[in-house]
Design an enzyme around this catalytic site. Sequence first.
Site, PDB file in Angstrom:
ATOM      1  N   LYS A   1       0.831  -1.201   0.000  1.00 56.77           N
ATOM      2  CA  LYS A   1       0.000   0.000   0.000  1.00 56.77           C
ATOM      3  C   LYS A   1       0.874   1.262   0.000  1.00 56.77           C
ATOM      4  CE  LYS A   1      -3.829  -2.375   2.343  1.00 56.77           C
ATOM      5  NZ  LYS A   1      -4.818  -2.285   3.478  1.00 56.77           N
TER       6      LYS A   1
ATOM      7  N   TYR B   1     -12.719  -3.288  -3.108  1.00 57.69           N
ATOM      8  CA  TYR B   1     -13.279  -3.345  -1.749  1.00 57.69           C
ATOM      9  C   TYR B   1     -14.802  -3.309  -1.806  1.00 57.69           C
ATOM     10  CZ  TYR B   1      -8.659  -2.591   0.456  1.00 57.69           C
ATOM     11  OH  TYR B   1      -7.362  -2.720   0.903  1.00 57.69           O
TER      12      TYR B   1
ATOM     13  N   ASN C   1      -1.923  -0.050   7.121  1.00 57.78           N
ATOM     14  CA  ASN C   1      -1.371  -1.341   7.522  1.00 57.78           C
ATOM     15  C   ASN C   1      -0.524  -2.023   6.446  1.00 57.78           C
ATOM     16  OD1 ASN C   1      -3.472  -1.969   5.884  1.00 57.78           O
ATOM     17  ND2 ASN C   1      -4.701  -3.036   7.422  1.00 57.78           N
TER      18      ASN C   1
ATOM     19  N   HIS D   1      -1.816  -5.653   1.527  1.00 54.93           N
ATOM     20  CA  HIS D   1      -3.091  -6.332   1.276  1.00 54.93           C
ATOM     21  C   HIS D   1      -2.798  -7.748   0.807  1.00 54.93           C
ATOM     22  CE1 HIS D   1      -7.004  -7.366  -0.461  1.00 54.93           C
ATOM     23  NE2 HIS D   1      -6.339  -7.816  -1.502  1.00 54.93           N
TER      24      HIS D   1
ATOM     25  N   GLU E   1      -9.575 -10.680  -7.737  1.00 53.73           N
ATOM     26  CA  GLU E   1      -8.669  -9.537  -7.642  1.00 53.73           C
ATOM     27  C   GLU E   1      -7.603  -9.569  -8.743  1.00 53.73           C
ATOM     28  OE1 GLU E   1      -7.419  -9.602  -3.510  1.00 53.73           O
ATOM     29  OE2 GLU E   1      -9.481  -9.233  -2.830  1.00 53.73           O
TER      30      GLU E   1
HETATM   31  O1  CDP Z   1      -6.948  -5.891   4.710  1.00 51.06           O
HETATM   32  P1  CDP Z   1      -7.777  -6.903   5.483  1.00 51.06           P
HETATM   33  O2  CDP Z   1      -8.350  -7.984   4.621  1.00 51.06           O
HETATM   34  O3  CDP Z   1      -7.018  -7.423   6.666  1.00 51.06           O
HETATM   35  O4  CDP Z   1      -9.009  -6.071   6.123  1.00 51.06           O
HETATM   36  P2  CDP Z   1     -10.445  -5.670   5.517  1.00 51.06           P
HETATM   37  O5  CDP Z   1     -11.432  -5.800   6.610  1.00 51.06           O
HETATM   38  O6  CDP Z   1     -10.701  -6.391   4.232  1.00 51.06           O
HETATM   39  O7  CDP Z   1     -10.290  -4.097   5.233  1.00 51.06           O
HETATM   40  C1  CDP Z   1      -9.586  -3.653   4.111  1.00 51.06           C
HETATM   41  C2  CDP Z   1      -8.723  -2.468   4.481  1.00 51.06           C
HETATM   42  O8  CDP Z   1      -9.539  -1.334   4.771  1.00 51.06           O
HETATM   43  C3  CDP Z   1      -7.874  -2.662   5.741  1.00 51.06           C
HETATM   44  O9  CDP Z   1      -6.677  -3.367   5.480  1.00 51.06           O
HETATM   45  C4  CDP Z   1      -7.604  -1.225   6.160  1.00 51.06           C
HETATM   46  O10 CDP Z   1      -6.538  -0.629   5.439  1.00 51.06           O
HETATM   47  C5  CDP Z   1      -8.923  -0.543   5.760  1.00 51.06           C
HETATM   48  N1  CDP Z   1      -9.829  -0.423   6.912  1.00 51.06           N
HETATM   49  C6  CDP Z   1      -9.882   0.779   7.612  1.00 51.06           C
HETATM   50  O11 CDP Z   1      -9.159   1.717   7.273  1.00 51.06           O
HETATM   51  N2  CDP Z   1     -10.712   0.908   8.701  1.00 51.06           N
HETATM   52  C7  CDP Z   1     -11.497  -0.109   9.081  1.00 51.06           C
HETATM   53  N3  CDP Z   1     -12.307   0.033  10.135  1.00 51.06           N
HETATM   54  C8  CDP Z   1     -11.458  -1.336   8.380  1.00 51.06           C
HETATM   55  C9  CDP Z   1     -10.615  -1.467   7.298  1.00 51.06           C
HETATM   56 MG    MG Z   2      -9.828  -7.924   3.123  1.00 54.16          MG
END
Ligand code: CDP
Ligand code: MG
Length: 138
Positions: free
Chosen positions: A9, A49, A117, A120, A131
């Site tokens: 990212k 997303y 974070n 991805h 994807e």
């Molecule tokens: O990336 P991952 O699959 O672990 O998490 P996700 O639930 O699919 O969410 C995608 C991305 O959205 C996260 O990695 C965060 O960068 C962002 N996110 C956020 O900024 N705030 C949240 N409450 C949840 C997700």
């Molecule tokens: Mg995810």
Amino acid sequence: MEQTFFIIKPDGVKRGLVGEILTRIERRTFTIDHLEVRMASEELLRKHYEDLVDRPFFPQIVDYMTSGPVVIGVISGNDVIQTWRTMMGATNPKDAVLGSIRGDFAQAPADGGATFNVVHGSDSKESAEREIALWIGK
Ligand code: CDP
Ligand code: MG
């Protein structure tokens, strides 16, 4: 051979973590099948997303993910989808164990802010196929 889709990212690229992250992938004996630097568009992120588009924090995710170039790629290996998720660590870096990328290189989000974070990874075989097709078209 199983494949997964990953993104370094904008925070990871800006902080100079590309080499470190690719080294971890190679050390784990996964094969890099595709690698590219690019800017993500809001249109693409809305599809990527799709399960988060209606959440109140989605605009912050778009701001975050379009704040600079990303490195996208495809890696392959045995159980690479689940293993890469483990290598990434938990979504919120405060829950990510030491030794994981998020556990080693990120901190918990500020109140109301996006979760920076670093990486991805696809969360299932279906997501990986979707994807890869969306970002690379193969
Ligand atoms: O990336 P991952 O699959 O672990 O998490 P996700 O639930 O699919 O969410 C995608 C991305 O959205 C996260 O990695 C965060 O960068 C962002 N996110 C956020 O900024 N705030 C949240 N409450 C949840 C997700
Ligand atoms: Mg995810």
